[in-house]
Design a protein around this motif. Structure first.
Motif, short mmCIF file in Angstrom:
data_model
loop_
_atom_site.label_atom_id
_atom_site.label_comp_id
_atom_site.label_asym_id
_atom_site.label_seq_id
_atom_site.Cartn_x
_atom_site.Cartn_y
_atom_site.Cartn_z
N ASP A 49 78.16 15.35 -59.10
CA ASP A 49 77.44 14.56 -60.09
C ASP A 49 78.45 13.94 -61.04
O ASP A 49 79.25 14.64 -61.66
CB ASP A 49 76.47 15.46 -60.86
CG ASP A 49 75.66 14.69 -61.89
OD1 ASP A 49 75.52 13.46 -61.74
OD2 ASP A 49 75.17 15.31 -62.84
N SER A 50 78.43 12.61 -61.13
CA SER A 50 79.38 11.92 -62.00
C SER A 50 78.69 11.20 -63.15
O SER A 50 79.30 10.36 -63.80
CB SER A 50 80.21 10.92 -61.19
OG SER A 50 79.37 9.91 -60.67
N ASP A 51 77.44 11.53 -63.40
CA ASP A 51 76.73 10.92 -64.52
C ASP A 51 77.23 11.50 -65.84
O ASP A 51 77.57 12.68 -65.92
CB ASP A 51 75.22 11.17 -64.40
CG ASP A 51 74.63 10.45 -63.20
OD1 ASP A 51 75.26 9.49 -62.73
OD2 ASP A 51 73.56 10.87 -62.73
N GLY A 52 77.28 10.69 -66.85
CA GLY A 52 77.71 11.15 -68.16
C GLY A 52 79.22 11.15 -68.30
O GLY A 52 79.93 10.43 -67.62
N GLU A 53 79.72 11.98 -69.20
CA GLU A 53 81.15 12.03 -69.52
C GLU A 53 81.90 13.08 -68.72
O GLU A 53 83.11 13.23 -68.87
CB GLU A 53 81.33 12.31 -71.02
CG GLU A 53 80.92 11.15 -71.89
CD GLU A 53 81.79 9.92 -71.66
OE1 GLU A 53 83.02 10.08 -71.56
OE2 GLU A 53 81.23 8.82 -71.56
N HIS A 56 80.69 17.05 -62.35
CA HIS A 56 80.17 18.36 -61.96
C HIS A 56 80.31 18.45 -60.45
O HIS A 56 79.73 17.65 -59.72
CB HIS A 56 78.69 18.51 -62.33
CG HIS A 56 78.39 18.24 -63.77
ND1 HIS A 56 78.57 19.20 -64.74
CD2 HIS A 56 77.96 17.14 -64.41
CE1 HIS A 56 78.23 18.69 -65.90
NE2 HIS A 56 77.86 17.43 -65.72
N GLU A 73 83.34 21.97 -63.73
CA GLU A 73 82.89 20.88 -64.60
C GLU A 73 84.07 20.53 -65.50
O GLU A 73 84.65 21.40 -66.14
CB GLU A 73 81.70 21.34 -65.43
CG GLU A 73 81.18 20.30 -66.37
CD GLU A 73 79.96 20.79 -67.13
OE1 GLU A 73 79.64 20.13 -68.13
OE2 GLU A 73 79.35 21.78 -66.74
N LYS A 76 85.74 13.42 -67.31
CA LYS A 76 86.23 12.39 -66.38
C LYS A 76 87.66 11.97 -66.68
O LYS A 76 88.42 11.67 -65.77
CB LYS A 76 85.32 11.16 -66.44
CG LYS A 76 83.99 11.35 -65.78
CD LYS A 76 83.20 10.06 -65.83
CE LYS A 76 81.87 10.22 -65.14
NZ LYS A 76 81.09 8.98 -65.17
N SER A 125 83.07 6.72 -55.76
CA SER A 125 82.79 7.20 -57.11
C SER A 125 84.05 7.75 -57.78
O SER A 125 84.32 7.47 -58.95
CB SER A 125 81.71 8.28 -57.05
OG SER A 125 81.47 8.81 -58.32
#
Length: 137
Positions: A49-53, A56, A73, A76, A125
């Motif tokens: 999961d690469s959503d947000g700052e 994960h 976690e 980025k 990504s």
């Protein structure tokens, strides 16, 4: 599970039915080979999961007792580089992140069960994150 069924089938075959003869050992050998194959290929479930700052990354096995699940976690901006390696049926993802103590740390994930499209999406990504990090510096 299949190993347990194979052992029970072997015991029943050996002492009760005796239909297969010498081939009854296959009831143990085949599930054992399957279990070894699962172990060698690594963890089957890979979540990214690469959503947000933050990034994960979770990597776990469908058979819980074979290996300990990985869950990482990190922000980025710490991502330095990544590399995918393919050896026959085994595929691995190596992610290098910056660290305060050692300068950099390499994290290893098994991605053997991902399709080619899923691997390409993952690479895209991660490349996007690395490009954004280079522009920020």
């Amino acid at each position: 599970m299949s190993l347990c069924i194979g052992v029970v089938g072997f015991i029943l075959e050996k002492y009760k039915f005796n239909i297969l003869g010498g081939f009854s050992y296959l009831l143990i050998i085949l599930p054992l080979i399957l279990l070894i194959t699962f172990y060698v290929n690594g963890r089957q479930i890979f979540e990214y999961d690469s959503d947000g700052e933050a990034l994960h990354i979770k990597n776990r096995n469908i058979i819980p007792f074979l290996s300990k699940p990985l869950s990482d976690e990190f922000p980025k901006y710490k991502l330095i580089k990544f590399e995918t390696i393919t050896m026959l049926f085994i595929k691995r993802l190596y992610v290098t992140i910056s660290s305060k103590n050692n300068g950099s740390t390499t994290l290893k994930y098994e991605i053997s069960y991902l399709t080619k499209k899923e691997i390409n999406d993952l690479k895209f990504s991660l490349n996007k994150v690395i490009k954004a990090n280079k522009e920020r510096r």
